[in-house]
Write a protein that holds these residues in place. Structure first.
Motif, short mmCIF file in Angstrom:
data_model
loop_
_atom_site.label_atom_id
_atom_site.label_comp_id
_atom_site.label_asym_id
_atom_site.label_seq_id
_atom_site.Cartn_x
_atom_site.Cartn_y
_atom_site.Cartn_z
N ALA A 18 48.87 49.60 86.57
CA ALA A 18 48.93 51.05 86.74
C ALA A 18 48.80 51.75 85.38
N SER A 19 49.41 51.16 84.35
CA SER A 19 49.37 51.78 83.02
C SER A 19 47.97 51.78 82.41
N GLN A 20 47.06 51.01 82.97
CA GLN A 20 45.68 51.02 82.50
C GLN A 20 44.77 51.79 83.45
N VAL A 21 45.00 51.64 84.75
CA VAL A 21 44.16 52.31 85.74
C VAL A 21 44.31 53.83 85.65
N VAL A 22 45.53 54.31 85.57
CA VAL A 22 45.78 55.75 85.62
C VAL A 22 45.12 56.50 84.45
N PRO A 23 45.21 56.01 83.21
CA PRO A 23 44.52 56.74 82.14
C PRO A 23 43.01 56.84 82.35
N VAL A 24 42.40 55.79 82.87
CA VAL A 24 40.96 55.86 83.14
C VAL A 24 40.70 56.88 84.25
N ASP A 25 41.54 56.86 85.29
CA ASP A 25 41.42 57.85 86.36
C ASP A 25 41.54 59.27 85.80
N LYS A 26 42.40 59.44 84.82
CA LYS A 26 42.62 60.77 84.24
C LYS A 26 41.48 61.21 83.33
N LEU A 27 40.49 60.35 83.14
CA LEU A 27 39.28 60.81 82.47
C LEU A 27 38.61 61.91 83.30
N SER A 28 39.09 62.08 84.53
CA SER A 28 38.61 63.20 85.34
C SER A 28 38.87 64.52 84.64
N VAL A 29 39.92 64.59 83.83
CA VAL A 29 40.20 65.81 83.06
C VAL A 29 39.03 66.12 82.14
N LEU A 33 40.28 64.33 72.48
CA LEU A 33 41.50 63.55 72.27
C LEU A 33 41.99 62.90 73.57
N ILE A 34 41.89 63.64 74.67
CA ILE A 34 42.26 63.08 75.97
C ILE A 34 41.38 61.86 76.27
N ALA A 35 40.08 62.01 76.06
CA ALA A 35 39.16 60.89 76.30
C ALA A 35 39.50 59.71 75.42
N SER A 36 39.72 59.96 74.16
CA SER A 36 40.06 58.89 73.22
C SER A 36 41.36 58.21 73.60
N GLY A 37 42.37 59.00 73.92
CA GLY A 37 43.67 58.47 74.29
C GLY A 37 43.60 57.62 75.56
N ALA A 38 42.87 58.11 76.55
CA ALA A 38 42.74 57.37 77.81
C ALA A 38 42.06 56.03 77.58
N ILE A 39 41.04 56.04 76.76
CA ILE A 39 40.32 54.79 76.47
C ILE A 39 41.22 53.82 75.70
N LEU A 40 41.95 54.34 74.70
CA LEU A 40 42.85 53.47 73.93
C LEU A 40 43.94 52.85 74.80
N VAL A 41 44.53 53.65 75.71
CA VAL A 41 45.59 53.13 76.58
C VAL A 41 45.01 52.09 77.54
N ALA A 42 43.84 52.38 78.07
CA ALA A 42 43.22 51.45 79.03
C ALA A 42 42.85 50.12 78.39
N LEU A 43 42.46 50.16 77.15
CA LEU A 43 42.06 48.93 76.46
C LEU A 43 43.25 48.14 75.93
N GLY A 44 44.41 48.82 75.78
CA GLY A 44 45.58 48.23 75.17
C GLY A 44 46.29 47.24 75.96
#
Length: 144
Positions: A97-108, A133-144
């Motif tokens: 969930a901690s990886q899926v949700v940030p990618v899903d939030k790329l909808s922002v 920054l939102i895009a960068s953060g979502a990608i970093l969290v998803a890859l982490g």
């Protein structure tokens, strides 16, 4: 009712809180269930709860005339919602969930881009920086 409950900021923040719980509950719920069945059950719950809210607040009404353009776009929105939920539950079934949700939030990010392209919305330079920054953060969290 206090005035703060009549602001978009309040309701947007509440949506974020409930979306976070949605992700956690969905991840646990989909563990032992086909993701499409899970999506169906969730959709039924949403429909029933919304029906109860409309009945309790006496706001259920059938419009005399439904504008064709508005109805068409609401149908498209419903189809997009269904597709999004199907994809979301399948992703939750397969990933954290901690990886899926940030990618899903790329909808922002996509909403900002689509809003500018299709709705003529204008974002300031600092808003575009926030989108980046939102895009960068979502990608970093998803890859982490």
């Amino acid at each position: 009712m206090p005035i703060w409950t009549e602001t978009w900021q309040f309701w947007a923040a509440m949506a974020a809180v409930f979306a976070a719980f949605t992700a956690i509950f969905a991840k646990v719920g989909v563990d032992e269930l086909n993701p499409d069945v899970a999506t169906f059950l969730r959709t039924l719950v949403v429909a029933v709860v919304l029906g109860l809210v409309l009945a309790a607040t006496r706001r259920f009404e059938v419009p005399d005339r439904i504008p064709v353009r508005g109805a068409g776009f609401l149908i498209l929105s419903g189809l997009a919602t269904g597709a999004s939920w199907i994809c979301y539950f399948r992703a939750l079934k397969l990933g954290n969930a901690s990886q899926v949700v940030p990618v899903d939030k790329l909808s922002v990010v996509l909403v900002a881009i689509f809003g500018a392209l299709f709705l003529g919305e204008h974002l300031s330079a600092s808003s575009w920086l926030g989108v980046a920054l939102i895009a960068s953060g979502a990608i970093l969290v998803a890859l982490g």
